[in-house]
Write a protein that holds these residues in place. Structure first.
Motif, PDB file in Angstrom:
ATOM      1  N   THR A 123       0.848  -1.184   0.000  1.00 44.47           N
ATOM      2  CA  THR A 123       0.000   0.000   0.000  1.00 44.47           C
ATOM      3  C   THR A 123       0.887   1.238   0.000  1.00 44.47           C
ATOM      4  OG1 THR A 123      -0.113   0.073   2.428  1.00 44.47           O
ATOM      5  CG2 THR A 123      -1.809  -1.190   1.283  1.00 44.47           C
ATOM      6  N   VAL A 124       0.454   2.262  -0.711  1.00 47.72           N
ATOM      7  CA  VAL A 124       1.221   3.509  -0.799  1.00 47.72           C
ATOM      8  C   VAL A 124       0.330   4.668  -0.374  1.00 47.72           C
ATOM      9  CG1 VAL A 124       2.564   5.048  -2.270  1.00 47.72           C
ATOM     10  CG2 VAL A 124       2.625   2.575  -2.678  1.00 47.72           C
ATOM     11  N   THR A 125       0.781   5.414   0.610  1.00 46.01           N
ATOM     12  CA  THR A 125       0.069   6.600   1.081  1.00 46.01           C
ATOM     13  C   THR A 125       0.872   7.838   0.707  1.00 46.01           C
ATOM     14  OG1 THR A 125      -0.830   5.371   2.969  1.00 46.01           O
ATOM     15  CG2 THR A 125      -0.904   7.780   3.077  1.00 46.01           C
ATOM     16  N   VAL A 126       0.224   8.758  -0.005  1.00 45.65           N
ATOM     17  CA  VAL A 126       0.890   9.992  -0.431  1.00 45.65           C
ATOM     18  C   VAL A 126       0.292  11.161   0.341  1.00 45.65           C
ATOM     19  CG1 VAL A 126       1.466  11.483  -2.381  1.00 45.65           C
ATOM     20  CG2 VAL A 126       1.184   9.015  -2.745  1.00 45.65           C
ATOM     21  N   SER A 127       1.160  11.975   0.928  1.00 46.13           N
ATOM     22  CA  SER A 127       0.690  13.183   1.611  1.00 46.13           C
ATOM     23  C   SER A 127       1.466  14.395   1.092  1.00 46.13           C
ATOM     24  CB  SER A 127       0.867  13.056   3.134  1.00 46.13           C
ATOM     25  OG  SER A 127       2.222  12.839   3.475  1.00 46.13           O
ATOM     26  N   ASN A 167       9.423   6.272   2.671  1.00 41.46           N
ATOM     27  CA  ASN A 167       9.600   5.435   3.855  1.00 41.46           C
ATOM     28  C   ASN A 167       8.850   4.111   3.689  1.00 41.46           C
ATOM     29  OD1 ASN A 167      10.574   4.747   6.353  1.00 41.46           O
ATOM     30  ND2 ASN A 167       8.934   5.742   7.486  1.00 41.46           N
ATOM     31  N   ASP A 201       3.905  -1.363   3.800  1.00 37.98           N
ATOM     32  CA  ASP A 201       3.161  -0.102   3.864  1.00 37.98           C
ATOM     33  C   ASP A 201       4.165   1.022   3.606  1.00 37.98           C
ATOM     34  OD1 ASP A 201       0.718  -1.339   4.515  1.00 37.98           O
ATOM     35  OD2 ASP A 201       1.278  -1.407   6.635  1.00 37.98           O
ATOM     36  N   GLU A 221       5.122   5.095   2.681  1.00 39.68           N
ATOM     37  CA  GLU A 221       4.733   6.503   2.764  1.00 39.68           C
ATOM     38  C   GLU A 221       5.542   7.311   1.762  1.00 39.68           C
ATOM     39  OE1 GLU A 221       3.653   8.037   7.055  1.00 39.68           O
ATOM     40  OE2 GLU A 221       5.526   6.911   7.128  1.00 39.68           O
ATOM     41  N   ILE A 237       6.014  11.332   1.204  1.00 39.08           N
ATOM     42  CA  ILE A 237       5.693  12.612   1.837  1.00 39.08           C
ATOM     43  C   ILE A 237       6.335  13.742   1.044  1.00 39.08           C
ATOM     44  CG2 ILE A 237       5.809  13.977   3.948  1.00 39.08           C
ATOM     45  CD1 ILE A 237       6.225  11.268   5.444  1.00 39.08           C
ATOM     46  N   SER A 241      10.868  13.946   8.649  1.00 41.20           N
ATOM     47  CA  SER A 241       9.629  13.351   8.140  1.00 41.20           C
ATOM     48  C   SER A 241       9.567  11.860   8.425  1.00 41.20           C
ATOM     49  CB  SER A 241       9.507  13.595   6.629  1.00 41.20           C
ATOM     50  OG  SER A 241       9.376  14.970   6.344  1.00 41.20           O
TER      51      SER A 241
END
Length: 236
Positions: free
Chosen positions: A58-62, A184, A201, A203, A205, A234
């Motif tokens: 899973t990739v979370t972009v902020s 990360n 998982d 991240e 950023i 970060s």
């Protein structure tokens, strides 16, 4: 190891399947390149995203909204080999990279890299390395954003190695915003388990852009140190 083999095989099939799009990409005029980049970027981005999804990661972009609507220099830490695929798939902006000269031997992939204006470096040849900076500046001025990994090699973990300042000249000479990117979790996909691919998982950023009026007058060593500190904070 079976999962790892299957993912490599799946990746190879996707790359082979991109040949028709590659032929079409070669026919698109280079000028204006920003228009060409948007057209041809979809294929590398789609292939990269499918590979990442195949690993079940899973990739979370902020912070994506912070990216300026113009060519920029992205400066990222380098945890693992999947960093490039994650950036291609999830940054949602046409990008190119500085790559080792040896990658030019890889069929199809190297041709795609040429199309998106990646530049290839021979680290054993200082004069050639200087020319790479010139080529990279020209790519940015032509409308292509670029990504650099100032650590120079994969950290294979959360530690961030000292940033080398030379490649920052891509941004300062082109006079474009410099955008810190923190990656990360990618090291968990391959490097953490002795070359076995597994889900992680991740991240991504996006930091605040540093505009030319902010970095003018700052020495490159200090700028590199400041960006490294942003990325370290970060990760923590």
């Amino acid at each position: 190891m079976m999962k790892t083999f299957l993912i490599y095989a799946y990746s190879a099939i996707l790359v082979l399947g991109s040949l028709p799009q590659l032929r079409q990409a070669k026919k698109i005029p280079d000028q204006p390149f920003a228009r060409k980049a948007k057209s041809i970027y979809r294929t590398p981005a789609t292939v990269s995203r499918r590979v990442i999804e195949k690993t079940k990661s899973t990739v979370t972009v902020s912070g994506h909204e912070k990216i300026p609507d113009q060519p920029v220099l992205f400066v990222a830490n380098h945890q693992g080999i999947f960093d490039i695929l994650v950036l291609l798939a999830y940054l949602d902006k046409p990008i190119a990279f500085i790559a080792k000269r040896e990658i030019k031997r890889i069929p199809i992939i190297s041709k795609w890299m040429e199309q998106i204006k990646c530049v290839f470096i021979d680290r054993s040849n200082r004069r050639a390395a200087i020319k790479v900076i010139d080529d990279g500046v020209e790519s940015i001025k032509a409308g292509q954003s670029m990504v650099i990994f100032p650590e120079g090699t994969r950290s294979k973990g959360t530690n961030v190695q000292p940033f080398k300042s030379g490649s920052l000249r891509l941004g300062t000479r082109a006079e474009v915003p410099i955008v810190p990117i923190t990656i990360n979790g990618t090291y968990k996909m391959l490097e953490e388990d002795g070359g076995r691919i597994k889900a992680a998982d991740i991240e991504l950023i996006v930091g605040d852009p540093i505009y030319p009026e902010q970095y003018q007058g700052i020495k490159h060593n200090q700028l590199a140190s400041d960006i490294q500190e942003i990325i370290i904070n970060s990760i923590d």
